[in-house]
Motif scaffolding. Structure first.
Motif, PDB file in Angstrom:
ATOM      1  N   HIS A 477     103.775   8.250  25.722  1.00  0.00           N
ATOM      2  CA  HIS A 477     104.538   9.490  25.902  1.00  0.00           C
ATOM      3  C   HIS A 477     105.791   9.377  25.041  1.00  0.00           C
ATOM      4  N   PRO A 478     106.519  10.439  24.846  1.00  0.00           N
ATOM      5  CA  PRO A 478     107.762  10.330  24.067  1.00  0.00           C
ATOM      6  C   PRO A 478     108.707   9.301  24.681  1.00  0.00           C
ATOM      7  N   GLY A 479     109.127   8.314  23.879  1.00  0.00           N
ATOM      8  CA  GLY A 479     110.026   7.262  24.358  1.00  0.00           C
ATOM      9  C   GLY A 479     109.335   6.015  24.864  1.00  0.00           C
ATOM     10  N   PHE A 480     107.992   5.951  24.747  1.00  0.00           N
ATOM     11  CA  PHE A 480     107.271   4.822  25.362  1.00  0.00           C
ATOM     12  C   PHE A 480     107.508   3.501  24.647  1.00  0.00           C
ATOM     13  N   ILE A 481     107.858   3.505  23.365  1.00  0.00           N
ATOM     14  CA  ILE A 481     108.004   2.237  22.632  1.00  0.00           C
ATOM     15  C   ILE A 481     109.187   1.448  23.188  1.00  0.00           C
ATOM     16  N   SER A 482     110.344   2.093  23.296  1.00  0.00           N
ATOM     17  CA  SER A 482     111.513   1.381  23.822  1.00  0.00           C
ATOM     18  C   SER A 482     111.353   1.099  25.314  1.00  0.00           C
ATOM     19  N   GLU A 483     110.686   1.972  26.051  1.00  0.00           N
ATOM     20  CA  GLU A 483     110.457   1.718  27.467  1.00  0.00           C
ATOM     21  C   GLU A 483     109.545   0.512  27.675  1.00  0.00           C
ATOM     22  N   ALA A 484     108.524   0.391  26.858  1.00  0.00           N
ATOM     23  CA  ALA A 484     107.555  -0.696  27.032  1.00  0.00           C
ATOM     24  C   ALA A 484     108.147  -2.050  26.652  1.00  0.00           C
ATOM     25  N   GLY A 485     109.012  -2.085  25.636  1.00  0.00           N
ATOM     26  CA  GLY A 485     109.587  -3.359  25.220  1.00  0.00           C
ATOM     27  C   GLY A 485     108.510  -4.354  24.813  1.00  0.00           C
ATOM     28  N   ASP A 486     108.608  -5.571  25.325  1.00  0.00           N
ATOM     29  CA  ASP A 486     107.632  -6.608  24.983  1.00  0.00           C
ATOM     30  C   ASP A 486     106.233  -6.286  25.505  1.00  0.00           C
ATOM     31  N   TRP A 487     106.144  -5.398  26.494  1.00  0.00           N
ATOM     32  CA  TRP A 487     104.831  -5.058  27.047  1.00  0.00           C
ATOM     33  C   TRP A 487     103.959  -4.282  26.057  1.00  0.00           C
ATOM     34  N   LEU A 488     104.567  -3.773  24.990  1.00  0.00           N
ATOM     35  CA  LEU A 488     103.767  -3.063  23.997  1.00  0.00           C
ATOM     36  C   LEU A 488     102.693  -3.981  23.412  1.00  0.00           C
ATOM     37  N   GLU A 489     102.974  -5.287  23.378  1.00  0.00           N
ATOM     38  CA  GLU A 489     101.989  -6.256  22.875  1.00  0.00           C
ATOM     39  C   GLU A 489     100.701  -6.214  23.681  1.00  0.00           C
ATOM     40  N   GLU A 490     100.779  -5.765  24.937  1.00  0.00           N
ATOM     41  CA  GLU A 490      99.597  -5.744  25.807  1.00  0.00           C
ATOM     42  C   GLU A 490      98.806  -4.449  25.692  1.00  0.00           C
ATOM     43  N   TYR A 491      99.351  -3.441  25.009  1.00  0.00           N
ATOM     44  CA  TYR A 491      98.690  -2.136  24.957  1.00  0.00           C
ATOM     45  C   TYR A 491      97.262  -2.175  24.398  1.00  0.00           C
ATOM     46  N   PRO A 492      97.022  -2.893  23.302  1.00  0.00           N
ATOM     47  CA  PRO A 492      95.637  -2.926  22.817  1.00  0.00           C
ATOM     48  C   PRO A 492      94.660  -3.417  23.890  1.00  0.00           C
ATOM     49  N   ARG A 493      95.080  -4.389  24.684  1.00  0.00           N
ATOM     50  CA  ARG A 493      94.209  -4.899  25.757  1.00  0.00           C
ATOM     51  C   ARG A 493      94.026  -3.848  26.850  1.00  0.00           C
ATOM     52  N   TYR A 494      95.093  -3.121  27.174  1.00  0.00           N
ATOM     53  CA  TYR A 494      94.983  -2.068  28.183  1.00  0.00           C
ATOM     54  C   TYR A 494      94.011  -0.978  27.725  1.00  0.00           C
ATOM     55  N   MET A 495      94.079  -0.621  26.444  1.00  0.00           N
ATOM     56  CA  MET A 495      93.182   0.410  25.919  1.00  0.00           C
ATOM     57  C   MET A 495      91.730  -0.077  25.909  1.00  0.00           C
ATOM     58  N   GLU A 496      91.532  -1.326  25.543  1.00  0.00           N
ATOM     59  CA  GLU A 496      90.179  -1.886  25.554  1.00  0.00           C
ATOM     60  C   GLU A 496      89.637  -1.933  26.983  1.00  0.00           C
ATOM     61  N   ALA A 497      90.502  -2.275  27.938  1.00  0.00           N
ATOM     62  CA  ALA A 497      90.077  -2.312  29.340  1.00  0.00           C
ATOM     63  C   ALA A 497      89.646  -0.923  29.805  1.00  0.00           C
ATOM     64  N   ALA A 498      90.358   0.110  29.350  1.00  0.00           N
ATOM     65  CA  ALA A 498      89.993   1.481  29.732  1.00  0.00           C
ATOM     66  C   ALA A 498      88.627   1.859  29.161  1.00  0.00           C
ATOM     67  N   LEU A 499      88.357   1.455  27.916  1.00  0.00           N
ATOM     68  CA  LEU A 499      87.053   1.747  27.314  1.00  0.00           C
ATOM     69  C   LEU A 499      85.925   1.006  28.044  1.00  0.00           C
ATOM     70  N   ILE A 500      86.173  -0.247  28.418  1.00  0.00           N
ATOM     71  CA  ILE A 500      85.174  -1.008  29.170  1.00  0.00           C
ATOM     72  C   ILE A 500      84.898  -0.343  30.512  1.00  0.00           C
ATOM     73  N   ARG A 501      85.945   0.135  31.136  1.00  0.00           N
ATOM     74  CA  ARG A 501      85.769   0.817  32.426  1.00  0.00           C
ATOM     75  C   ARG A 501      84.918   2.069  32.256  1.00  0.00           C
ATOM     76  N   LEU A 502      85.186   2.831  31.212  1.00  0.00           N
ATOM     77  CA  LEU A 502      84.397   4.036  30.969  1.00  0.00           C
ATOM     78  C   LEU A 502      82.923   3.714  30.752  1.00  0.00           C
ATOM     79  N   GLU A 503      82.663   2.596  30.098  1.00  0.00           N
ATOM     80  CA  GLU A 503      81.275   2.195  29.834  1.00  0.00           C
ATOM     81  C   GLU A 503      80.569   1.746  31.120  1.00  0.00           C
TER      82      GLU A 503
END
Length: 585
Positions: A477-503
C-alpha cells in the motif's frame, strides 16, 4: 437536642410540630443524645482542640482497619460514649452548656476530653505494618500515592493508586498486578483456586503453596500469573496455560483501583481497567502533556536539532506526583518543533521521523540519486495499480534514510547528527540499490498473487480469495516500504506462500478454512487493539511487531515448506499476545 411539641385544648390540637428544646423536658435522654450525636458521631461545631484531636485519632485507627480489611481494631461506639459519659457532668444537655463547662474544665486539665490512642484500640494492630500496606508505590523512579478503603461494594474498595491522566500510558500494568504485600497472599490464593481441578489437585493445600511461592518470588514487571505459573512448573512439572487462570473471578479489592486526576490534582474518575481509563481520559492526558510542555518548552519552531542534545526525558510534577515526559523533534510543515510524548516508544518513533526529514534536507544530492536509480522505474510500473511513482519514490527515500541514518541510538543534538551524516552518507546509495532489488522481487510476487486472485472465479473458495486480497492490501500500500523496514526482505517469501496456498486450497479446503480462522482471530484482536491504543499517529512497536508474527504464522500454516524466520505457532502467538496485553501467565 430538639423535639417537636404538640399542644391540645380539650383534645383538639392547637399547636402541631413546634420545635422545642428537649433538655428541660428530659435532661437524662437529652444528655445521652448530645454525647452520642454531637461528640461520638461528630455532629458538633466547636473551637476546642480536643474535637479535632479525637477525630484525627479515630480516622487513623479507621485507616488501620481499612489496610487490614478488618473491623476489629477500633473500639465500638459504646466505649467512646463511656469515655465522655465519665467526664461530662449530669447537667450538660446542650452545646452552650457543654462549651461553658469545657472551658472551665480544660483550664485545670487541658487533656480531660482527649482520647488516648491505645484506648481506641480494641486489639493490638502490630500485624498492620507499613511494609504490608505502604503509603506509596515506587516504580521506575515514580512515587505513586496509595490509599486504602474497606467497604465491599464501594468503587474504591481495596487499595487505590493516584495517577495523573498524562501518566496512564506509563503505568507498569504487570507490576500493579502484585498490589501491595498485605493483599498479595489473598490474591494468589484466589488465583490458584481459579485453576482447573486437574491442576488444583497438585497444589493442595493451596495456602501452603502460596506461602512457598511468595517466599521465592518478589514483585516485578512480569505478570503475577506468569510468575506463579513458572513457580508451579518448577516445583510440580505442570505447565499452566494462560487460559487456565481466571482473574475475572477475583473480588474487586484484589485488583488495583486507579484514581485518575488532571494536572491540577482534580479527580477525573476511577476504575480498575487502566487501558479503558487511558482511552476515556485521552483528552485530559493531552492537556496534562501540554501543561508539562508549557513548563519545559517554549514550543517555538526550529530549523534543526539544538546544539545541546535533547534529553531522553524531562521531569516535573503534576498534582504533586513526579511526572516524566519524553521530548522528540518532529516535522511541522517546513520547520520542526520539540514536542513531548507520554511514552518513550512514541517519542522515539516521532523523533526518528524528525531525524529522517532533517537528514534528507541536509543531503539533497543523495536524495536525487536514490530517486533516479534505474530499478525505480520498473518498481513504479509494478506498483502502478496501487499508487503513483512519486509516492513510491518518496517512500523509498524515507526507508533508506530510516535504515541508514535514523538508527538507534538516534542523534539528539546537532553535532551528533552531523557526525552520523558524515559516517553514513556513502552507505545511502548502496543500501538503496539493495532495497530496490528486494522491492522489485516483492512487487513481482505481489503482482503474481493479485493476477491469480483476479482470474480465479471458484465460488467455493471465495473466503480464501477474500482473505488473500486483504493480506495483499496490508502488505502493499502507499508507504509500505518505510513501514516494513527490514521485514521487506521477507516479502518474496510471503508472496510465494500465498501462491502455494492458492494452489493447495482447492484440495485442502477444510484445512485451509481451519487455519484461516486461527489467523483471523489474531488479526481481529490486533486490529481492535491498534485502534484503541493509537496515539498521535504513533503505534505501539510491540503491536507492530505482532503483525509480522501473524505473517510468519501464515507461512507456517499455509506453506510450511518455505520455513519461517523464527519458530511460530498459534500457541506461541497466544503467549506473546498475553505478554503484550498484560494477560499472560
Amino acid at each position: 437536642v430538639v423535639a417537636k411539641e404538640q399542644v391540645t385544648l380539650f383534645g383538639l390540637p392547637i399547636v402541631a410540630g413546634r420545635r422545642v428544646h428537649f433538655g428541660p423536658i428530659d435532661p437524662v435522654q437529652s444528655r445521652e443524645l448530645f454525647i452520642r450525636r454531637a461528640l461520638v458521631e461528630g455532629e458538633f461545631r466547636t473551637s476546642g482542640d480536643f474535637f479535632a484531636h479525637n477525630r484525627t485519632l479515630v480516622e487513623e485507627v479507621e485507616e488501620l482497619e481499612a489496610r487490614a480489611r478488618k473491623r476489629d481494631i477500633l473500639v465500638d461506639e459504646e466505649r467512646l460514649f463511656a469515655f465522655y459519659d465519665e467526664r461530662i457532668p449530669a447537667g450538660i444537655v446542650n452545646g452552650k452548656g457543654f462549651e461553658a463547662w469545657r472551658k472551665q474544665a480544660e483550664a485545670s486539665s487541658p487533656d480531660i476530653l482527649k482520647f488516648d490512642r491505645t484506648a481506641l484500640l480494641a486489639r493490638e494492630a502490630g500485624d498492620v505494618t507499613e511494609a504490608d500496606t505502604p503509603d506509596e508505590l515506587m516504580v521506575k523512579g515514580v512515587r505513586y500515592p496509595l490509599s486504602y478503603h474497606f467497604q465491599p461494594g464501594a468503587p474504591d474498595d481495596g487499595v487505590t493508586l493516584t495517577v495523573p491522566a498524562a501518566m496512564l500510558p506509563q503505568l507498569p500494568l504487570a507490576r500493579l498486578e502484585w498490589l501491595v504485600p498485605g493483599l498479595l497472599r489473598e490474591k494468589c490464593i484466589a488465583l490458584m483456586k481459579s485453576l482447573p481441578k486437574a491442576i488444583r489437585r497438585q497444589v493442595v493445600p493451596i495456602p501452603d503453596w502460596v506461602d512457598a511461592a511468595l517466599e521465592a518470588l518478589a514483585p516485578e514487571d512480569a505478570p503475577l500469573t506468569q510468575a506463579l505459573g513458572d513457580f508451579l512448573r518448577r516445583k510440580t512439572g505442570v505447565r499452566v496455560h494462560p487460559d487456565d487462570w481466571h482473574p475475572e473471578s477475583l473480588e474487586p479489592h484484589l485488583l488495583m483501583n486507579l484514581r485518575v486526576v488532571d494536572h491540577h490534582g482534580k479527580l477525573l474518575g476511577q476504575g480498575r481497567d487502566a487501558r479503558e481509563l487511558e482511552r476515556h481520559f485521552e483528552a485530559a492526558a493531552g492537556e496534562g502533556a501540554r501543561a508539562l510542555a508549557a513548563q519545559v518548552s517554549d514550543e517555538e519552531d526550529v530549523e534543526a536539532l539544538p546544539e545541546t542534545p535533547l534529553p531522553e526525558s524531562r521531569v516535573t510534577t503534576q498534582a504533586g506526583i513526579r511526572v516524566e515526559a519524553f521530548p522528540a523533534l518532529v516535522p511541522k510543515g517546513e520547520a520542526f518543533r520539540v514536542e513531548l510524548y507520554d511514552h518513550p516508544d512514541k517519542a522515539r518513533e516521532a523523533h526518528r521521523d524528525g531525524v529522517v526529514r532533517l537528514a534528507m534536507r541536509r543531503l539533497p544530492d543523495q536524495v536525487r540519486a536514490i530517486e533516479r536509480l534505474k530499478g525505480v522505474d520498473t518498481c513504479a510500473l509494478l506498483f502502478a495499480k496501487v499508487s503513483t511513482r512519486r509516492q513510491l519514490s518518496d517512500d523509498l527515500v524515507q526507508a533508506v534514510f530510516q535504515q541508514v541514518v535514523a538508527v538507534d541510538p538516534l542523534p539528539r543534538g546537532q553535532r551528533e547528527l552531523e557526525s552520523r551524516l558524515e559516517a553514513t552518507r556513502d552507505d545511502l546509495l548502496p543500501r538503496a540499490e539493495a532495497l530496490v532489488t528486494t522491492l522489485e522481487q516483492a512487487l513481482k510476487g505481489h503482482l503474481a498473487v493479485t493476477k491469480a486472485l483476479k482470474g480465479n472465479l471458484n465460488l467455493a473458495l471465495a473466503l480464501v480469495y477474500s482473505d488473500l486480497k486483504a493480506q495483499m492490501q496490508r502488505l502493499v500500500h502507499p508507504g509500505f516500504i518505510s513501514e516494513a523496514g527490514d521485514w521487506l526482505e521477507e516479502y518474496p517469501r510471503y508472496m510465494e506462500a500465498a501462491l502455494i496456498r492458492l494452489e493447495k486450497a482447492p484440495r485442502e479446503r477444510m484445512r485451509d478454512q481451519m487455519h484461516m480462522q486461527e489467523v483471523q482471530e489474531f488479526e481481529m484482536q490486533l486490529a481492535a487493539r491498534r485502534e484503541s491504543e493509537r496515539r498521535g499517529g504513533v503505534e505501539d512497536p510491540a503491536l507492530v511487531a505482532f503483525g509480522w508474527w501473524i505473517e510468519e504464522l501464515r507461512v507456517s500454516l499455509f506453506a510450511q515448506q518455505l520455513g519461517t524466520k523464527f519458530p511460530v505457532s498459534p500457541k506461541r502467538l497466544e503467549k506473546h499476545w498475553g505478554e503484550i496485553t498484560g494477560k499472560a501467565a
